[in-house]
Design an enzyme around this catalytic site. Sequence first.
Site, short mmCIF file in Angstrom:
data_model
loop_
_atom_site.label_atom_id
_atom_site.label_comp_id
_atom_site.label_asym_id
_atom_site.label_seq_id
_atom_site.Cartn_x
_atom_site.Cartn_y
_atom_site.Cartn_z
N THR A 563 0.81 -1.21 0.00
CA THR A 563 0.00 0.00 0.00
C THR A 563 0.84 1.27 0.00
O THR A 563 0.36 2.33 -0.40
CB THR A 563 -0.95 0.01 1.21
OG1 THR A 563 -0.19 -0.14 2.42
CG2 THR A 563 -1.95 -1.11 1.13
N CYS A 564 2.08 1.19 0.47
CA CYS A 564 2.94 2.38 0.45
C CYS A 564 3.24 2.82 -0.98
O CYS A 564 3.41 4.01 -1.25
CB CYS A 564 4.24 2.10 1.18
SG CYS A 564 4.15 2.38 2.95
N PHE A 565 3.33 1.86 -1.88
CA PHE A 565 3.80 2.15 -3.24
C PHE A 565 2.73 1.92 -4.30
O PHE A 565 3.01 2.06 -5.48
CB PHE A 565 5.03 1.29 -3.56
CG PHE A 565 6.14 1.46 -2.57
CD1 PHE A 565 6.92 2.60 -2.58
CD2 PHE A 565 6.40 0.49 -1.61
CE1 PHE A 565 7.95 2.77 -1.67
CE2 PHE A 565 7.42 0.65 -0.69
CZ PHE A 565 8.19 1.80 -0.71
N GLU A 611 3.14 -4.01 3.77
CA GLU A 611 3.62 -2.64 3.61
C GLU A 611 5.01 -2.71 2.97
O GLU A 611 5.88 -3.35 3.51
CB GLU A 611 3.69 -1.96 4.97
CG GLU A 611 2.38 -1.32 5.37
CD GLU A 611 1.90 -0.30 4.36
OE1 GLU A 611 2.73 0.44 3.81
OE2 GLU A 611 0.72 -0.29 4.10
#
Length: 611
Positions: A563-565, A611
């Site tokens: 989800t970070c990227f 993550e």
Amino acid sequence: HDGGEEYKRDRAQQREGVADAKGSKALAGGSVSTSTNSENPSALVQPSASASASASSLTSKLASLSSSLDDYWEVAVWIKLRLEGFRTFNGLFAELYPLLHNELPDEEEEEEDEKEGASEPRSARASRSASRVNNNNTAATGTDAASDQKGKKRQHQRQLIAVKGVASLIRSSRGVVFESVKRVIEKDLMDSTASEPLGGGRPSFVLNRVALARKLEAGEAADFVTDSQFASAYRQLFSVSPFDLRPVRPGGTEPFVAFEVKTEGENVVGLAGPYRQFFTEIARELMSEASPLLVPTPNRAYGNGENRDRYLLDPGARSSKLLSMLEFLGRLFAMAIRTGSQVPVALAPLVWKLLVRQPVVLADLHKVDCYAAAALRGLRNLSKNDDAASSLPEELADQKFVVTLSDGSSHQLKPGGYDLRVTDRNRNEYVRLATRARLGEQSTQIAAVRKGIGSIIPVQLLSLLSWEELEVRVCGKNEIDVEILKRHTKYSGVQSDAKHIKFFWRMLEEFNQEHRRDFVRFCWAQERLPASDAEFERTKTRFQIKASTRSGNPDNILPTADTCFFNLSLPAYSSFEIMKTKVLYAIEQVTTMDKDEGMEVEGVGQVEEEE
């Protein structure tokens, strides 16, 4: 404008010249024909009446077509001239605005003038007040000093009035400023007002979602002011200097966040995922029944009218604690704008209009409270009967100078309003006061939100935006456009024309909007995408599909996401039906970013959001 008028004059002269030439030619031809006919009448072939009528009709149609083509040509040139004018205006605007925005007056002070109903410019009153003070201070210094002081004040007054005129012109011009120009100005202002935290470290706060979830599961009542994620962030971040919450835009793939969310009880790695998910989840909290900051539109209670799924700022949120929470909400809105995140809170158009200072009228009230607006409109349109004490309908016979606000509270429109009846003679005053009260019932709360926005981004920037543009910048678009997402998708370890990739895009196109939002939340920790290609580029957003690295039969594996990227690891499913089943299960069942929390489901496989 001058060019357009000159063009019209030239075209009119050309038409007159062509008409004169055609008339002369026709007249000359007629004369020859008459002479020939008189000399040799047998040589003439007389046309039939139907042939003459057909020829006349054709000539008429050709003339009409020629005139229409001329009109179309004039319209085309008119449009071209005005487009050139718009381009020139926007070019000058982009150059001049950065020189002017720091000199624009504080709009919050203008709002106070509007509340007082003052017809005199604020600058004139301020100058007059300052003159009175200076007169008192300089009375003992002689008439010359007092005269000089008055002259300086008059000059300053003229400057303020001129600057306020520029601010008003900017607000009235936002409809003709190109979106691309607004984006350039916005980026320049954001970059020039960004700053590194004084302490060197990024601001952060601790969030314990696990404890809150357990409390709700146990059936305990959760207090929004103390137990919500919004309240937790408010307690820890509201005292942080706004200058430390204006992050400098990073280079490369470094996450662009205004603060760090530190989660307790969860094994979450990374910054951007928890940051975006926080904005998404506080929007849900704000729209919950427990929220003291927002109220549903009255139209929802009626089950009729527009915007039944939208919210207003609660007119009853007047305590210092709630107003400071609304100011914090404004800060979060501005931080979302700065960092390209979204707060998907469904505020009514009336709220966004008030935030950007667009004029509001009775029709705007109708979109949130259709019955109240209809009653005021009907009362205003009643025929006047000065001889009768009251000619109002029976249902309004006992109406006092009181209105019910959106939060259900009563508000008297003038002193003694609870005892003053509405009659035929004073009904126009009631309509005027009631309309002003209902459209302005959120003014205190709007001022608090604007104050919060202005502490993170230049509040004058709101003068450039329409209400729709501000809503999109804060909330994103509610609809997921698959084609835009596809244009900003990259592939790693897999070809774009692979069979399962084709399955994937077909599946997204068949998804309804709710499932598309669930999918985006699964992959990116927020429900909405940037609104356009330009916004994707501005926020440096891209979606990436990666080949799954998990071993075993792909049909038994669920997709995972970083989800970070905004990355999706997609197994190479053998059929469209299997892919749809696996993806739907993943996006509907996985609600945590806890890396240690996986789910084993017989016959389905394992899913793990990373993550």
